[in-house]
Design a protein around this motif. Structure first.
Motif, PDB file in Angstrom:
ATOM      1  N   ARG A  75     -71.651 -44.184 -14.472  1.00 44.80           N
ATOM      2  CA  ARG A  75     -70.705 -43.274 -15.132  1.00 44.80           C
ATOM      3  C   ARG A  75     -71.211 -42.855 -16.512  1.00 44.80           C
ATOM      4  O   ARG A  75     -71.081 -41.702 -16.908  1.00 44.80           O
ATOM      5  CB  ARG A  75     -69.331 -43.957 -15.239  1.00 44.80           C
ATOM      6  CG  ARG A  75     -68.640 -44.120 -13.886  1.00 44.80           C
ATOM      7  CD  ARG A  75     -67.299 -44.804 -14.022  1.00 44.80           C
ATOM      8  NE  ARG A  75     -66.585 -44.791 -12.749  1.00 44.80           N
ATOM      9  CZ  ARG A  75     -66.165 -45.867 -12.103  1.00 44.80           C
ATOM     10  NH1 ARG A  75     -66.374 -47.080 -12.630  1.00 44.80           N
ATOM     11  NH2 ARG A  75     -65.530 -45.754 -10.952  1.00 44.80           N
ATOM     12  N   PHE A  76     -71.802 -43.806 -17.237  1.00 46.19           N
ATOM     13  CA  PHE A  76     -72.346 -43.474 -18.550  1.00 46.19           C
ATOM     14  C   PHE A  76     -73.522 -42.513 -18.409  1.00 46.19           C
ATOM     15  O   PHE A  76     -73.699 -41.603 -19.237  1.00 46.19           O
ATOM     16  CB  PHE A  76     -72.790 -44.746 -19.275  1.00 46.19           C
ATOM     17  CG  PHE A  76     -73.213 -44.521 -20.703  1.00 46.19           C
ATOM     18  CD1 PHE A  76     -72.285 -44.175 -21.668  1.00 46.19           C
ATOM     19  CD2 PHE A  76     -74.545 -44.660 -21.080  1.00 46.19           C
ATOM     20  CE1 PHE A  76     -72.672 -43.965 -22.994  1.00 46.19           C
ATOM     21  CE2 PHE A  76     -74.948 -44.461 -22.389  1.00 46.19           C
ATOM     22  CZ  PHE A  76     -74.007 -44.114 -23.359  1.00 46.19           C
ATOM     23  N   HIS A  78     -73.895 -40.212 -16.055  1.00 42.38           N
ATOM     24  CA  HIS A  78     -73.299 -38.884 -15.829  1.00 42.38           C
ATOM     25  C   HIS A  78     -72.731 -38.321 -17.131  1.00 42.38           C
ATOM     26  O   HIS A  78     -72.858 -37.113 -17.397  1.00 42.38           O
ATOM     27  CB  HIS A  78     -72.188 -38.978 -14.776  1.00 42.38           C
ATOM     28  CG  HIS A  78     -72.686 -39.142 -13.372  1.00 42.38           C
ATOM     29  ND1 HIS A  78     -73.391 -38.148 -12.711  1.00 42.38           N
ATOM     30  CD2 HIS A  78     -72.564 -40.174 -12.493  1.00 42.38           C
ATOM     31  CE1 HIS A  78     -73.688 -38.564 -11.483  1.00 42.38           C
ATOM     32  NE2 HIS A  78     -73.199 -39.794 -11.325  1.00 42.38           N
ATOM     33  N   TRP A  79     -72.118 -39.184 -17.930  1.00 40.09           N
ATOM     34  CA  TRP A  79     -71.559 -38.741 -19.212  1.00 40.09           C
ATOM     35  C   TRP A  79     -72.664 -38.233 -20.141  1.00 40.09           C
ATOM     36  O   TRP A  79     -72.498 -37.201 -20.800  1.00 40.09           O
ATOM     37  CB  TRP A  79     -70.805 -39.900 -19.866  1.00 40.09           C
ATOM     38  CG  TRP A  79     -70.158 -39.564 -21.188  1.00 40.09           C
ATOM     39  CD1 TRP A  79     -68.942 -38.982 -21.392  1.00 40.09           C
ATOM     40  CD2 TRP A  79     -70.704 -39.796 -22.487  1.00 40.09           C
ATOM     41  NE1 TRP A  79     -68.683 -38.843 -22.740  1.00 40.09           N
ATOM     42  CE2 TRP A  79     -69.761 -39.347 -23.438  1.00 40.09           C
ATOM     43  CE3 TRP A  79     -71.889 -40.369 -22.959  1.00 40.09           C
ATOM     44  CZ2 TRP A  79     -69.965 -39.428 -24.818  1.00 40.09           C
ATOM     45  CZ3 TRP A  79     -72.098 -40.450 -24.334  1.00 40.09           C
ATOM     46  CH2 TRP A  79     -71.150 -39.988 -25.240  1.00 40.09           C
ATOM     47  N   ALA A  82     -73.648 -34.846 -19.191  1.00 41.90           N
ATOM     48  CA  ALA A  82     -72.651 -33.871 -19.645  1.00 41.90           C
ATOM     49  C   ALA A  82     -72.783 -33.581 -21.140  1.00 41.90           C
ATOM     50  O   ALA A  82     -72.371 -32.505 -21.607  1.00 41.90           O
ATOM     51  CB  ALA A  82     -71.245 -34.382 -19.334  1.00 41.90           C
ATOM     52  N   GLN A  83     -73.365 -34.515 -21.892  1.00 46.35           N
ATOM     53  CA  GLN A  83     -73.574 -34.302 -23.331  1.00 46.35           C
ATOM     54  C   GLN A  83     -74.866 -33.542 -23.611  1.00 46.35           C
ATOM     55  O   GLN A  83     -75.211 -33.298 -24.777  1.00 46.35           O
ATOM     56  CB  GLN A  83     -73.624 -35.647 -24.073  1.00 46.35           C
ATOM     57  CG  GLN A  83     -72.466 -36.580 -23.792  1.00 46.35           C
ATOM     58  CD  GLN A  83     -71.121 -35.948 -24.043  1.00 46.35           C
ATOM     59  OE1 GLN A  83     -70.868 -35.414 -25.129  1.00 46.35           O
ATOM     60  NE2 GLN A  83     -70.246 -35.979 -23.046  1.00 46.35           N
ATOM     61  N   CYS A 104     -74.484 -49.097 -21.570  1.00 52.40           N
ATOM     62  CA  CYS A 104     -75.338 -48.176 -22.331  1.00 52.40           C
ATOM     63  C   CYS A 104     -76.812 -48.411 -22.055  1.00 52.40           C
ATOM     64  O   CYS A 104     -77.586 -47.465 -21.858  1.00 52.40           O
ATOM     65  CB  CYS A 104     -75.069 -48.323 -23.825  1.00 52.40           C
ATOM     66  SG  CYS A 104     -73.437 -47.803 -24.349  1.00 52.40           S
ATOM     67  N   LEU A 164     -64.028 -45.109 -24.922  1.00 48.64           N
ATOM     68  CA  LEU A 164     -65.258 -44.620 -24.298  1.00 48.64           C
ATOM     69  C   LEU A 164     -65.269 -44.978 -22.821  1.00 48.64           C
ATOM     70  O   LEU A 164     -65.630 -44.150 -21.969  1.00 48.64           O
ATOM     71  CB  LEU A 164     -66.483 -45.215 -24.994  1.00 48.64           C
ATOM     72  CG  LEU A 164     -67.833 -44.855 -24.381  1.00 48.64           C
ATOM     73  CD1 LEU A 164     -68.079 -43.353 -24.437  1.00 48.64           C
ATOM     74  CD2 LEU A 164     -68.977 -45.607 -25.073  1.00 48.64           C
ATOM     75  N   GLU A 167     -63.070 -42.677 -21.037  1.00 53.11           N
ATOM     76  CA  GLU A 167     -63.626 -41.322 -20.955  1.00 53.11           C
ATOM     77  C   GLU A 167     -64.668 -41.208 -19.847  1.00 53.11           C
ATOM     78  O   GLU A 167     -64.700 -40.211 -19.114  1.00 53.11           O
ATOM     79  CB  GLU A 167     -64.245 -40.933 -22.297  1.00 53.11           C
ATOM     80  CG  GLU A 167     -64.784 -39.511 -22.323  1.00 53.11           C
ATOM     81  CD  GLU A 167     -65.336 -39.104 -23.689  1.00 53.11           C
ATOM     82  OE1 GLU A 167     -65.983 -38.034 -23.775  1.00 53.11           O
ATOM     83  OE2 GLU A 167     -65.133 -39.858 -24.674  1.00 53.11           O
ATOM     84  N   ILE A 168     -65.516 -42.224 -19.685  1.00 55.46           N
ATOM     85  CA  ILE A 168     -66.562 -42.121 -18.662  1.00 55.46           C
ATOM     86  C   ILE A 168     -66.026 -42.444 -17.268  1.00 55.46           C
ATOM     87  O   ILE A 168     -66.713 -42.201 -16.268  1.00 55.46           O
ATOM     88  CB  ILE A 168     -67.755 -43.040 -18.988  1.00 55.46           C
ATOM     89  CG1 ILE A 168     -67.380 -44.520 -18.874  1.00 55.46           C
ATOM     90  CG2 ILE A 168     -68.318 -42.734 -20.377  1.00 55.46           C
ATOM     91  CD1 ILE A 168     -68.566 -45.472 -19.038  1.00 55.46           C
ATOM     92  N   GLN A 170     -64.006 -40.958 -15.495  1.00 53.46           N
ATOM     93  CA  GLN A 170     -63.814 -39.768 -14.657  1.00 53.46           C
ATOM     94  C   GLN A 170     -65.059 -39.426 -13.836  1.00 53.46           C
ATOM     95  O   GLN A 170     -64.996 -38.616 -12.905  1.00 53.46           O
ATOM     96  CB  GLN A 170     -63.465 -38.564 -15.547  1.00 53.46           C
ATOM     97  CG  GLN A 170     -64.580 -38.201 -16.535  1.00 53.46           C
ATOM     98  CD  GLN A 170     -64.233 -37.036 -17.435  1.00 53.46           C
ATOM     99  OE1 GLN A 170     -64.003 -35.920 -16.956  1.00 53.46           O
ATOM    100  NE2 GLN A 170     -64.173 -37.294 -18.738  1.00 53.46           N
ATOM    101  N   TYR A 171     -66.201 -40.046 -14.177  1.00 53.61           N
ATOM    102  CA  TYR A 171     -67.467 -39.700 -13.519  1.00 53.61           C
ATOM    103  C   TYR A 171     -67.739 -40.624 -12.330  1.00 53.61           C
ATOM    104  O   TYR A 171     -67.193 -41.718 -12.243  1.00 53.61           O
ATOM    105  CB  TYR A 171     -68.615 -39.769 -14.529  1.00 53.61           C
ATOM    106  CG  TYR A 171     -68.514 -38.743 -15.620  1.00 53.61           C
ATOM    107  CD1 TYR A 171     -68.899 -37.423 -15.395  1.00 53.61           C
ATOM    108  CD2 TYR A 171     -68.004 -39.078 -16.873  1.00 53.61           C
ATOM    109  CE1 TYR A 171     -68.793 -36.467 -16.401  1.00 53.61           C
ATOM    110  CE2 TYR A 171     -67.902 -38.132 -17.890  1.00 53.61           C
ATOM    111  CZ  TYR A 171     -68.290 -36.824 -17.638  1.00 53.61           C
ATOM    112  OH  TYR A 171     -68.171 -35.877 -18.626  1.00 53.61           O
TER     113      TYR A 171
END
Length: 520
Positions: A75-76, A78-79, A82-83, A104, A164, A167-168, A170-171
């Motif tokens: 998920r991180f 994918h995040w 997206a950044q 991370c 955080l 937020e991640i 959703q991925y």
């Protein structure tokens, strides 16, 4: 085909260990390999099996599964996509071991970005030097460190909190890495002062394969072990040997979070049923000095240490407390581990105080200044054979008649006084045998008559006095030589240490130089 993990003897290591056999331990190959996949994703089988056990300084235990870390890292990743994070971008993180730390670390490597772990006790100057050097796109840290990090110009700071993770969430929980084996994966900074930036060692994904020599023969990791390494994963030992190596073999590992406490460590070793531990020499010494080891029951079968030699008094305590050999593992962040004691190998004799022998396939030699090999017992410079020739380790060493190597201090820790050559390490080890000495550090200081004399900085459980000074001097010269003792002794409350826990002799030398300058 029998895998290297199924062999345990020294003889089998010499017969079967080679590069091709190492690659058989991985899913990837020389073209395509990703550290995150090898260490986490391929072991996430839905069983909830523990990957990391974290002993927090406040007494809490945190158990993270392969499944949990794999989903979070994906998920991180994918995040990060997206950044706008691209292959080769640096993602730095300054976090204690925790779910966000591992998410991370492995998430960034999955995307093709480069993970840059940073020590959590860095101040603003140390942080700014490293940020200016590696220029990360994002720094992930905790709420406490965020205000300091936000003062670094041009740095995007992300706080690793529940927000955080939410937020991640959703991925997707899966991610397909595209990295090549030669792509860079990690920038690792060696320990150093805040005013002198140590060079970042740049590791590719395939560095994980070479690492397995140290895992198999330096720490003795095998499937079925319950492993623990209390060293911070911001440094080479804690990251590569304490985290990546065991996880790559599907072995659960353990670590420490927060201010180190030797009693808390021993509690974790007992509660987690740890059978294999690799730690810094300082960790063992602190456990001994706590005086609390008899309150715990241990299941240790293999032990290794690194960073610096262990003094004889601590080796004796290890033997009494754990009942197994303490196996030295020697190397540096730059060259990796090169000398080991093959923990778990019943046919290898561990000699107390020895660095052991070379990892299979490597050639090391102790040489004189003219490049010729030394005789047994003769001190010289430890050299590693490379394709381009002999590479200096910048350490002094000697060998014995059986080919075992012994550390004799850094090249700049040799003290020459009135023509006598003395080892700071040897004098420290002798002082540490005294019942009242808890820690000792030795350097050479200028002297008009002798060029240099030995000065010892002592932490003791007894007040310093002229009588105590004379007692320590006589204690040392009686055990070494009449000329080999500290002519100057200063009693202190603390010694400067590197972030990895080693005595920082350079700081002591700098301090003495400043004192001499002020006196002049």
């Amino acid at each position: 085909m029998t895998k290297l993990t199924e062999y345990t003897s020294f003889a089998d290591a010499q017969a079967h260990a080679n590069s091709a056999a190492l690659w058989e331990l991985f899913d990837g190959d020389r073209e395509a390999l990703n550290i995150a996949n090898e260490c986490i994703t391929r072991h996430a089988d839905g069983s909830g099996r523990a990957a990391v056990r974290i002993a927090h300084a406040d007494g809490a235990d945190e158990i993270l599964s392969f499944d949990e870390i794999a989903a979070g890292a994906a998920r991180f990743a994918h995040w990060l996509d997206a950044q706008g994070i691209a292959k080769g971008d640096r993602i730095a993180f300054m976090l204690e071991p925790s779910l966000p730390f591992y998410v991370c670390l492995f998430g960034a490597m999955q995307t093709g970005a480069i993970s840059v772990p940073l020590f959590t006790l860095f101040g603003p100057d140390a942080l700014r030097l490293r940020v200016d050097d590696c220029k990360p796109k994002i720094l992930v840290t905790n709420a406490e460190k965020a205000p300091m990090a936000q003062n670094v110009p041009g740095l995007r700071v992300v706080v690793a909190d529940q927000g955080l993770l939410d937020e991640i969430a959703q991925y997707p929980a899966t991610y397909q890495p595209q990295s090549a084996a030669d792509d860079l994966a990690v920038f690792q900074y060696t320990s150093g002062t805040t005013r002198e930036l140590p060079e970042a060692v740049k590791h590719s994904h395939k560095a994980l394969v070479t690492l397995m020599f140290a895992a198999l023969y330096g720490t003795g990791i095998r499937p079925g072990d319950e492993f623990f390494c209390p060293s911070s994963p911001a440094w080479g030992h804690g990251l590569w040997h304490g985290t990546l190596a065991p996880l790559a073999l599907g072995v659960s590992t353990g670590t420490f979070a927060g201010k180190f406490d030797p009693v808390r460590l021993m509690q974790g070793l007992q509660d987690y049923g740890i059978t294999n531990m690799s730690a810094a020499a300082t960790h063992y010494r602190m456990m001994k000095n706590s005086g609390q080891s008899e309150a715990f029951k241990f299941a240790i079968e293999k032990l290794s240490f690194t960073g610096e030699p262990i003094d004889p008094a601590t080796l004796e305590w290890i033997d009494k407390t754990f009942g197994v050999d303490a196996c030295s593992m020697y190397g540096t962040t730059e060259i990796g581990v090169v000398l080991v004691n093959f923990p778990g190998a019943e046919d290898f004799i561990v000699k107390p105080g020895s660095l052991g022998k070379a990892i299979p396939g490597l050639e090391l030699q102790v040489q004189r200044p003219n490049g010729t090999p030394t005789d047994p017992g003769e001190i010289g410079e430890l050299m590693l054979k490379k394709r381009s020739g002999w590479l200096s380790t910048k350490d002094r060493a000697k060998i014995d008649e059986d080919g075992y190597f012994y550390h004799c201090g850094r090249a700049d820790d040799v003290i020459i006084s009135a023509g006598w050559t003395m080892s700071a390490v040897e004098i420290e080890n002798t002082l540490l045998k005294h019942d009242n000495v808890k820690e000792a550090a030795v350097i050479g200081v200028p002297d008009e008559k002798r060029g240099q004399v030995v000065k010892a900085f002592i932490i003791a459980d007894r007040a310093g006095s002229d009588d105590f000074v004379k007692e320590l001097q006589n204690f040392t010269r009686e055990r070494l030589a009449q000329h080999e003792f500290p002519r100057v002794i200063e009693f202190v409350d603390a010694l400067p240490k590197t972030p990895a826990g080693k005595v920082h002799r350079k700081k002591l030398r700098d301090m003495e130089a400043e004192r001499a300058k002020a006196a002049a």
